[in-house]
Scaffold this motif. Structure first.
Motif, PDB file in Angstrom:
ATOM      1  N   ASP A 249      48.231  43.023  58.615  1.00 46.09           N
ATOM      2  CA  ASP A 249      47.074  43.910  58.772  1.00 46.09           C
ATOM      3  C   ASP A 249      46.963  44.696  57.514  1.00 46.09           C
ATOM      4  O   ASP A 249      47.314  45.551  57.327  1.00 46.09           O
ATOM      5  CB  ASP A 249      47.532  44.748  60.032  1.00 46.09           C
ATOM      6  N   MET A 250      45.778  44.360  56.652  1.00 46.23           N
ATOM      7  CA  MET A 250      45.455  45.052  55.512  1.00 46.23           C
ATOM      8  C   MET A 250      44.943  46.332  55.494  1.00 46.23           C
ATOM      9  O   MET A 250      45.106  47.123  54.745  1.00 46.23           O
ATOM     10  CB  MET A 250      44.604  44.308  54.619  1.00 46.23           C
ATOM     11  N   GLY A 251      44.510  46.739  56.899  1.00 48.26           N
ATOM     12  CA  GLY A 251      43.551  47.986  56.963  1.00 48.26           C
ATOM     13  C   GLY A 251      44.436  49.114  56.506  1.00 48.26           C
ATOM     14  O   GLY A 251      44.257  50.067  55.795  1.00 48.26           O
ATOM     15  N   PRO A 252      45.667  49.455  57.311  1.00 45.90           N
ATOM     16  CA  PRO A 252      46.280  50.645  56.960  1.00 45.90           C
ATOM     17  C   PRO A 252      46.988  50.646  55.653  1.00 45.90           C
ATOM     18  O   PRO A 252      46.777  51.607  54.622  1.00 45.90           O
ATOM     19  CB  PRO A 252      47.625  50.591  57.816  1.00 45.90           C
ATOM     20  N   LEU A 253      47.180  49.319  54.932  1.00 53.58           N
ATOM     21  CA  LEU A 253      47.699  49.304  53.856  1.00 53.58           C
ATOM     22  C   LEU A 253      46.607  49.632  52.504  1.00 53.58           C
ATOM     23  O   LEU A 253      46.779  50.352  51.450  1.00 53.58           O
ATOM     24  CB  LEU A 253      48.229  48.005  53.287  1.00 53.58           C
ATOM     25  N   LEU A 254      45.447  49.327  52.870  1.00 52.40           N
ATOM     26  CA  LEU A 254      44.183  49.264  52.178  1.00 52.40           C
ATOM     27  C   LEU A 254      44.043  50.977  52.090  1.00 52.40           C
ATOM     28  O   LEU A 254      43.758  51.363  50.895  1.00 52.40           O
ATOM     29  CB  LEU A 254      42.907  48.532  52.618  1.00 52.40           C
ATOM     30  N   VAL A 273      43.563  38.782  50.612  1.00 50.66           N
ATOM     31  CA  VAL A 273      44.112  39.864  51.445  1.00 50.66           C
ATOM     32  C   VAL A 273      43.083  41.111  51.484  1.00 50.66           C
ATOM     33  O   VAL A 273      42.652  41.717  52.577  1.00 50.66           O
ATOM     34  CB  VAL A 273      45.383  40.569  51.107  1.00 50.66           C
ATOM     35  N   ILE A 274      42.666  41.641  50.394  1.00 53.71           N
ATOM     36  CA  ILE A 274      42.038  42.807  50.135  1.00 53.71           C
ATOM     37  C   ILE A 274      40.157  42.495  50.374  1.00 53.71           C
ATOM     38  O   ILE A 274      39.637  43.120  51.274  1.00 53.71           O
ATOM     39  CB  ILE A 274      41.932  43.621  48.681  1.00 53.71           C
ATOM     40  N   LYS A 275      39.933  41.408  49.872  1.00 54.28           N
ATOM     41  CA  LYS A 275      38.235  41.128  49.961  1.00 54.28           C
ATOM     42  C   LYS A 275      37.994  40.869  51.458  1.00 54.28           C
ATOM     43  O   LYS A 275      36.930  41.258  51.787  1.00 54.28           O
ATOM     44  CB  LYS A 275      37.828  39.975  49.159  1.00 54.28           C
ATOM     45  N   PRO A 276      38.676  40.126  52.134  1.00 50.07           N
ATOM     46  CA  PRO A 276      38.370  39.716  53.603  1.00 50.07           C
ATOM     47  C   PRO A 276      38.302  41.028  54.234  1.00 50.07           C
ATOM     48  O   PRO A 276      37.451  41.324  55.225  1.00 50.07           O
ATOM     49  CB  PRO A 276      39.242  38.664  53.992  1.00 50.07           C
ATOM     50  N   SER A 277      39.175  41.959  54.013  1.00 55.69           N
ATOM     51  CA  SER A 277      39.384  43.225  54.863  1.00 55.69           C
ATOM     52  C   SER A 277      38.003  44.302  54.706  1.00 55.69           C
ATOM     53  O   SER A 277      37.980  45.307  55.441  1.00 55.69           O
ATOM     54  CB  SER A 277      40.604  44.004  54.449  1.00 55.69           C
TER      55      SER A 277
END
Length: 391
Positions: A249-254, A273-277
């Motif tokens: 789940d990249m949301g919180p990490l981003l 990971v980042i671009k799809p989020s």
């Protein structure tokens, strides 16, 4: 030539040399091994306690705590900075008290397979306000480096860490059997570094004040509790992911890296990971405060250049760009297309980029293609300094 004079200092008995060294400040004394081969041996002995300790794993906490609490930098009889503890004839523990409240604790093992046995580790940092006023005696641990903790010693280490109420920096490395790690420090921990843990598959962080985070290895599943803003984030994950499909789940990490001023990133992590989020908010999402970027890739062909340019357009305040090419870096098996429209735009969005440093480039053509692409997104009047190391 001047007649060779005998070295009176080197001829002194070991006991007297150790006594003299005990009066030196640590920063000066640490240069002693450079004098000669004999002084290298003297220094090794000066760091050791008078007697090695033998006991069980459960004794580690008590012995190390006593060693720390008895330390007094201004007392020659109590300013020994290294403790070596032999446990059960198979475990050797080395503890070094370094300047600036830094403590190194390393574990060494001989024989058996316990050192590789998998384990899950929950490490709590003492967030309580110290009840007593600290005197000049005793070593106050603010930065802790833990190396090669294993399935037999992690519980003892956890109990010790709870005693370090001033701890704000933690480094964990070389824990070969570690599969799951939870860091729980709601208010104290500021700096966290993890490296050399090849089995780590799950990382959970609860630390509201964390400012710098460094991770080196295969990217695990990362769970973030609450929100905090990192100023420096290092994701040296050139070994690739160790999770399946889109489990991360990249949301919180981003969110915690969005306001970083310094960021280390691999291309594959951006693409997978980042671009799809951020695909739904591609035009609005930006790393507004990012000033320094370390970009890691396995090559720098035109497709990879386009991918990096796409990321740079999310960083309007970037000033310094470091690009490292490592052919062993993981690359996605699936082709991840970069937004063609966005990649082809040549809006000069980077007004502050001044320095680009290239490392590991083998092809001059790729290097020239990269420089040309960068020139198309910096301001017309911007001077761009490009440095390149010899590969």
């Amino acid at each position: 030539m001047e007649e060779h004079k005998p070295d009176i200092l080197s001829s002194l008995p070991l006991e007297l040399l150790l006594y003299i060294i005990s009066f030196l400040p640590f920063e000066s004394a640490r240069l002693i091994p450079l004098v000669s081969t004999r002084f290298r041996s003297v220094w090794n002995q000066a760091l050791l306690v008078a007697h090695s300790h033998n006991g069980s794993i459960e004794d580690i906490s008590h012995v190390v705590s006593r060693f720390i609490n008895n330390f007094d930098e201004h007392d020659p009889t109590k300013n020994t900075r290294r403790l070596e503890l032999h446990v059960d004839k198979s475990t050797f523990v080395s503890t070094i008290l370094a300047p600036h409240n830094l403590m190194h604790m390393s574990f060494f093992f001989s024989g058996g397979s316990n050192k590789e046995e998998s384990f899950c580790w929950r490490l709590e940092i003492n967030d309580q306000i110290p009840r007593r006023e600290y005197s000049s005696s005793g070593f106050l641990v603010k930065t802790l480096c833990l190396a090669s903790v294993n399935s037999l010693t992690y519980e003892v280490v956890s109990s010790m860490v709870l005693e370090f109420s001033l701890l704000d920096s933690l480094k964990i490395c070389g824990c070969k059997g570690l599969t799951s790690l939870t860091i729980d420090s709601p208010t104290k921990l500021l700096h966290l570094s993890i490296s050399g843990c090849p089995k780590l598959r799950y990382l959970e962080i609860r630390s509201l004040k964390l400012k710098t985070f460094q991770y080196q290895g295969s990217l695990p599943l990362i769970k973030i509790h609450e929100h905090f803003n990192l100023t420096r984030a290092i994701f040296d994950v050139r070994q690739g992911p160790c999770y399946y499909n889109n489990a991360l789940d990249m949301g919180p990490l981003l969110l915690i890296i969005k306001n970083s001023q310094s960021l280390t990133l691999c291309r594959w992590m951006f693409e997978e990971v980042i671009k799809p989020s951020i695909s739904s908010s591609w035009r609005s999402f930006q790393f507004y405060k990012l000033q320094e970027l370390q970009w890691i890739d396995n090559s720098m062909n035109q497709e990879n250049i386009n991918s990096m340019i796409s990321f740079l357009k999310l960083c309007p305040s970037i000033e310094r760009l470091f690009i490292s090419i490592d052919s062993n870096t993981y690359s996605s098996n699936e082709e991840v297309s970069v937004d063609a429209v966005h990649a082809c735009e040549h809006a000069r969005v980077l007004r502050d980029l001044k320095l680009v440093k290239l490392e590991g480039f083998e092809s001059e053509d790729n290097k020239n293609q990269l420089i040309l692409a960068l020139q198309q997104i910096v301001s017309n009047d911007q001077l761009l300094l490009v440095l390149s190391s010899i590969s």
